[in-house]
Design an enzyme around this catalytic site. Structure first.
Site, PDB file in Angstrom:
ATOM      1  N   ASP A 184      46.731  41.882  43.407  1.00 51.02           N
ATOM      2  CA  ASP A 184      47.274  41.740  42.055  1.00 51.02           C
ATOM      3  C   ASP A 184      48.536  40.868  42.042  1.00 51.02           C
ATOM      4  O   ASP A 184      49.028  40.461  43.100  1.00 51.02           O
ATOM      5  CB  ASP A 184      47.560  43.142  41.481  1.00 51.02           C
ATOM      6  CG  ASP A 184      47.230  43.245  40.006  1.00 51.02           C
ATOM      7  OD1 ASP A 184      47.290  42.201  39.315  1.00 51.02           O
ATOM      8  OD2 ASP A 184      46.906  44.345  39.531  1.00 51.02           O
ATOM      9  N   ASP A 187      42.929  42.400  31.221  1.00 48.05           N
ATOM     10  CA  ASP A 187      42.071  43.545  31.534  1.00 48.05           C
ATOM     11  C   ASP A 187      40.985  43.717  30.476  1.00 48.05           C
ATOM     12  O   ASP A 187      41.279  43.670  29.280  1.00 48.05           O
ATOM     13  CB  ASP A 187      42.899  44.845  31.534  1.00 48.05           C
ATOM     14  CG  ASP A 187      43.760  44.984  32.771  1.00 48.05           C
ATOM     15  OD1 ASP A 187      43.626  44.148  33.684  1.00 48.05           O
ATOM     16  OD2 ASP A 187      44.571  45.921  32.825  1.00 48.05           O
TER      17      ASP A 187
END
Length: 353
Positions: free
Chosen positions: A106, A166
């Site tokens: 990430d 997301d």
């Protein structure tokens, strides 16, 4: 928890998921203890993963599956657990020693473009371990607000890379991903291919609660057209037979996994309909007709087959099969034929030409 992943691995092996081609079971953020050990190594949360990650990887491997794990380029992960900054080699060695097969890396708490680009170091570190580990980057997503990502460079380091926010269990989320992808297709489609893929935010939310049946069909069809990694974010212990049929549909998965490895793109947008195509091996094409309208009933979209493949897909003739929402043969058409496709609101008809 460890128990959740063990149960999910059991279901994947027993209920046809592995045999359909879903081979990774991936742990996301929050798996770690709040601090590293005395040697500076990451460790699993002792309450939720009491046997440790190595034990879990061994179990997952015993089911013929692979284990994925999560870390972050910055000092902390998105949820505030220890990140990999300044520990890239050590963390890569740790993951390899545990038998990990995929790393999602990430970009939270990176602070600067220089730090974000440290994703390169993790790529090198993973390769140095000698273990084959799929490298999934978030790099371009965090880079985009500041500068246009250099996808050629990113593909040198990453196996797939995140491009968008997301995904959520909602039609709005799916729609925004498709809109963004079409808007940026000129810069992202050409780089996709074996070894490196665009990830529109990977998760298939089929089998949850937010999408209608037609919208689930749209997500599955469009992720296949986009050559997107197929990662499910759902509870396989409580999935409906319809969702299971869709996610395990061999014809759709074959389109998604086509060995030519070319990503599809939108050809035209007209009165609430979108026409997408994806070149496949053997001179075939996958074609998706998406009805973006959210009200009303099923409507027809008519187009000339000369539209497809720069006029070559159906020259001089072609055989057409509908794959979704249900499989059936449409027969043989000539190059100058028009095709009329009936599509439900927010639904997609997926064809193979």
């Amino acid at each position: 928890s460890e128990r959740l992943f063990v149960e999910m691995a059991d279901v994947m092996a027993a209920e046809g998921w592995r045999d359909a081609g879903y081979e990774f079971i991936c742990i996301d953020d929050c798996w770690m203890a709040p601090t590293r050990d005395e040697c500076g190594r990451l460790r699993a949360d002792p309450k939720r993963f009491p046997s440790g990650i190595r034990k879990l990887a061994d179990y997952v491997h015993s089911k013929g599956l692979k284990l994925g794990i999560y870390s972050d380029v910055g000092n902390k992960t998105c949820a505030g657990f220890p990140g990999s900054y300044d520990h890239y080699d050590l963390d890569a060695q740790t993951f390899a020693s545990w038998g990990v097969d995929l790393l999602k890396f990430d970009g939270c708490n990176s602070g600067s473009l220089e730090l974000l680009a440290e994703g390169r170091h993790m790529s090198v570190a993973l390769n140095k371990t000698g273990r084959s580990i799929v490298y999934s980057c978030e790099w371009p997503f965090y880079l985009r607000p500041v500068q246009q990502p250099n996808y050629t460079e990113i593909k040198q380091y990453c196996n797939h890379w995140r491009n968008f926010y997301d995904v959520y269990d909602s039609w709005n989320s799916i729609k925004s991903i498709l809109d963004w992808t079409a808007l940026h297709q000129d810069s992202i489609v050409k780089i996709a291919g074996p070894g490196g893929w665009n990830d529109p935010d990977m998760a298939l939310v089929i089998g949850n609660f937010g999408l209608s049946w037609d919208q689930e069909v749209t997500q599955m069809a469009m992720w296949a057209i986009m050559a997107a990694p197929l990662f499910m974010s759902n509870d396989l212990r409580r999935i409906s037979p319809e969702a299971k049929w869709l996610l395990q549909n061999k014809e759709v998965i074959a389109i998604n996994q086509d060995p030519l490895g070319k990503q599809g793109y939108r050809i035209t947008k007209d009165k609430g309909f979108e026409l997408w195509e994806r070149p496949l091996s053997g001179g075939a094409y996958a074609v998706a007709v998406l009805n973006q309208k959210e009200i009303g009933g099923p409507q027809n979209f008519t187009f000339s087959l000369t539209f497809l493949g720069n006029g070559l897909a159906c020259n001089p003739a072609c055989c057409i099969r509908q794959v979704l929402p249900a499989g059936r043969n449409w027969g043989v058409y000539t190059w100058v034929s028009s095709l009329s496709v009936e599509v439900n609101p927010t639904g997609t008809v997926l064809l193979k030409v």
